[in-house]
Write an enzyme that holds these catalytic residues in place. Structure first.
Site, PDB file in Angstrom:
ATOM      1  N   CYS A  26       0.814  -1.224   0.000  1.00 26.42           N
ATOM      2  CA  CYS A  26       0.000   0.000   0.000  1.00 26.42           C
ATOM      3  C   CYS A  26       0.844   1.269   0.000  1.00 26.42           C
ATOM      4  O   CYS A  26       0.301   2.371   0.033  1.00 26.42           O
ATOM      5  CB  CYS A  26      -0.960  -0.024   1.177  1.00 26.42           C
ATOM      6  N   HIS A  44      -1.847   8.720   5.330  1.00 24.02           N
ATOM      7  CA  HIS A  44      -2.217   7.387   4.853  1.00 24.02           C
ATOM      8  C   HIS A  44      -3.666   7.129   5.283  1.00 24.02           C
ATOM      9  O   HIS A  44      -4.473   6.685   4.492  1.00 24.02           O
ATOM     10  CB  HIS A  44      -1.253   6.356   5.417  1.00 24.02           C
ATOM     11  N   GLU A  71      -0.397   6.196  13.070  1.00 24.72           N
ATOM     12  CA  GLU A  71       0.095   7.282  12.229  1.00 24.72           C
ATOM     13  C   GLU A  71       0.135   8.602  13.013  1.00 24.72           C
ATOM     14  O   GLU A  71       1.073   9.391  12.885  1.00 24.72           O
ATOM     15  CB  GLU A  71      -0.802   7.411  10.989  1.00 24.72           C
ATOM     16  N   LYS A 109      -8.811   9.295   1.817  1.00 21.48           N
ATOM     17  CA  LYS A 109      -9.395   7.951   1.702  1.00 21.48           C
ATOM     18  C   LYS A 109     -10.856   7.916   2.132  1.00 21.48           C
ATOM     19  O   LYS A 109     -11.560   6.949   1.836  1.00 21.48           O
ATOM     20  CB  LYS A 109      -8.568   6.940   2.492  1.00 21.48           C
ATOM     21  N   HIS A 128      -9.447   2.761   0.136  1.00 26.64           N
ATOM     22  CA  HIS A 128      -8.023   2.439   0.095  1.00 26.64           C
ATOM     23  C   HIS A 128      -7.705   1.748  -1.224  1.00 26.64           C
ATOM     24  O   HIS A 128      -8.088   0.606  -1.441  1.00 26.64           O
ATOM     25  CB  HIS A 128      -7.652   1.563   1.290  1.00 26.64           C
ATOM     26  N   PHE A 141       1.445  -3.102   3.993  1.00 27.10           N
ATOM     27  CA  PHE A 141       1.586  -4.385   4.674  1.00 27.10           C
ATOM     28  C   PHE A 141       3.018  -4.865   4.450  1.00 27.10           C
ATOM     29  O   PHE A 141       3.629  -4.582   3.414  1.00 27.10           O
ATOM     30  CB  PHE A 141       0.606  -5.409   4.109  1.00 27.10           C
TER      31      PHE A 141
END
Lengths: 78, 415
Positions: B168, B307, B318, B339, B344, B403
């Site tokens: 990602c 993110h 985050e 997002k 996502h 990930f």
């Protein structure tokens, strides 16, 4: 028979490969139709579903035109 | 060190086509989440997805594109064509590069999965009909480097051509590495972007099984970054491309520079396959590296496009990472996660968000975090919500965490 087969080729090439029907003539080469060697292999897979005949890699070596391919299919159907 | 600037933008993102539409959607907080009928048919445990607007690959990209190329390559080609034209390097009709030496033009894409739909459709064919019925197109369609390869074929770009996978974070990593190709002297121009088309029954089921996807069935509130009621992300698809160019090259051809890629950072959590460490872990290193390389002060970062996936773990970690880097200056950063609009988009996300970050610099407007109603009290950030914030933006940070614990941060500044 040959007319039926041409109709099958035309159907496959128009529906699966997006080629205009009037371009599909017996004399047309696959190269002129915009098909490369991978496309021709894929074409054989679709034709197998339609005709029950599978053209093998080695049988494709001298296949240039739609007529060449139809001849091979007819030979194997006979 | 060679300054690298962004001179073109292209995007096809959930619910939006093209730069103007995507940016308008982000500013309006127009969430793209919707019940996906294909997922409903497949009976997946979660049926929400953020899809790009419908398009006809054969009509858009030429006859045979639907059959010969995977959906992720369609998206990449569409976004790249827009970006190349936007940069004035070619027209949309004739994609061949005209404004740059093709041999000095590279392509760098990020993708987390590659040809997901091709895998999903071809494997049953193999199982049910047998090995002799596997399509010869499977390999070229599925390989994750096909997007970059196809962009080269369509544009004529013959410089370095690579694909990076940091899951990602891949879209941001591509921009980072693309910039460094130019800095290293290997190219004058790099067509860099991120792409993903992973909304398949298999992938959605797997993400759901992990507990990564929201169980909220209401499209209007499902993707809600930083909200106390967030419980997972909504999967999306899309592509975004930026044209990277040495400042010298851009100036020589009279191109407009929209932003400078002043800093970029990359790091690993070295912690867990999918979960971030609570303290933000490796993200701290990536953010710090980007800020330090850019040489901007901690009090000079105006905006963060986060993110912000809308998962409980990510958003909290985050926030902690940001505070670990910026300390009290964290409060001066206007934070947004787009997002809430896009869901996502996995490997595309870093590039889509970089495009929005550039737009914030260009227009002095920060998009709101859609669907944020009750900000999580654990997340002590100035999160923009409700409506866009009009604010001068000279330096913007964009963060991406993949990930595998792979992190990327970009620091973009006004040229």
């Amino acid at each position: 028979m040959s007319q039926d087969l041409l109709a099958t080729f035309t159907e496959v090439l128009t529906e699966e490969f997006g080629i205009e029907a009037d371009q599909v003539t017996p004399d047309a080469t696959f190269e002129a139709l915009g098909l490369d060697s991978l496309d021709v292999v894929e074409l054989t897979l679709v034709l197998e579903e339609k005709t029950g005949v599978k053209l093998e890699d080695e049988e494709l070596e001298d296949v240039r035109t739609v007529q060449d391919a139809m001849n091979k299919v007819q030979e194997k159907q006979a | 060190m060679t300054d690298v600037v962004i001179t073109g933008l292209g995007i096809i993102s959930p619910g939006a086509r093209g730069l103007d539409d995507a940016w308008a959607g982000a500013l309006a907080g127009r969430t793209a989440a919707a019940v996906d009928e294909r997922l409903v048919e497949m009976g997946t445990p979660v049926t929400l997805a953020c899809r790009v607007p419908a398009f006809d690959p054969d009509a858009e990209l030429g006859r045979g594109s639907a059959r010969r190329l995977d959906r992720f390559t369609h998206l990449a080609a569409i976004a790249a064509r827009e970006a190349i034209a936007h940069a004035g390097l070619a027209s949309e009709e004739d994609e061949q590069l005209a404004g740059a030496d093709p041999d000095r033009t590279g392509v760098l894409f990020g993708s987390g999965i590659g040809g997901a739909e091709t895998w999903a459709s071809e494997y049953p064919n193999y199982l049910e009909k047998g090995p002799k019925r596997v399509s010869p197109m499977f390999v070229p369609k599925m390989l994750s480097n096909t997007a970059a390869g196809t962009v080269a074929i369509r544009s004529g770009a013959r410089g370095p051509n690579m694909t990076v996978n940091t899951a990602c974070a891949a879209g941001a990593s591509a921009i980072h590495l693309g910039r460094d190709l130019i800095r290293g002297g290997a190219a004058d121009v790099v067509i860099a972007g991120g792409v993903e088309a992973g909304v398949t029954g298999l992938a959605v089921s797997a993400f759901a099984q992990m507990g990564a996807l929201t169980k909220n069935p209401d499209p209007a509130t499902a993707s809600r970054p930083f909200d106390v009621d967030r419980d997972g992300f909504v999967i999306g698809e899309g592509a975004a491309v930026v044209i990277l160019e040495s400042a010298e090259h851009a100036a020589a051809r009279g191109a407009t520079a929209y932003a400078t890629v002043a800093g970029a950072g990359a790091s690993a959590d070295a912690h867990h396959a999918t979960a971030p460490p609570e303290d933000g872990g490796g993200a701290v290193l990536a953010i710090r590296a980007a800020v330090e390389e850019a040489g901007v002060g901690l009090d000079e970062v105006d905006h963060l496009n986060a993110h912000g996936t809308s998962t409980p773990l990510n958003d909290a970690a985050e926030a902690r990472a940001l505070r670990a880097v910026f300390g009290d200056h964290t409060d001066g950063i206007a934070v947004a996660s787009t997002k809430g609009v896009t869901g996502h988009t996995l490997g595309a996300a870093g590039a889509i968000e970089a495009v929005f970050a550039v737009q914030a610099i260009r227009e002095g407007r920060i998009p709101p975090t859609a669907n944020l109603v009750n900000q999580d009290p654990e997340i002590a950030l100035d999160v923009v919500s409700g409506s866009p914030r009009e604010q001068d933006v000279a330096a913007v940070l964009s963060t991406s965490m993949g990930f595998g614990g792979q992190n990327a941060a970009l620091l973009l500044t006004r040229p």
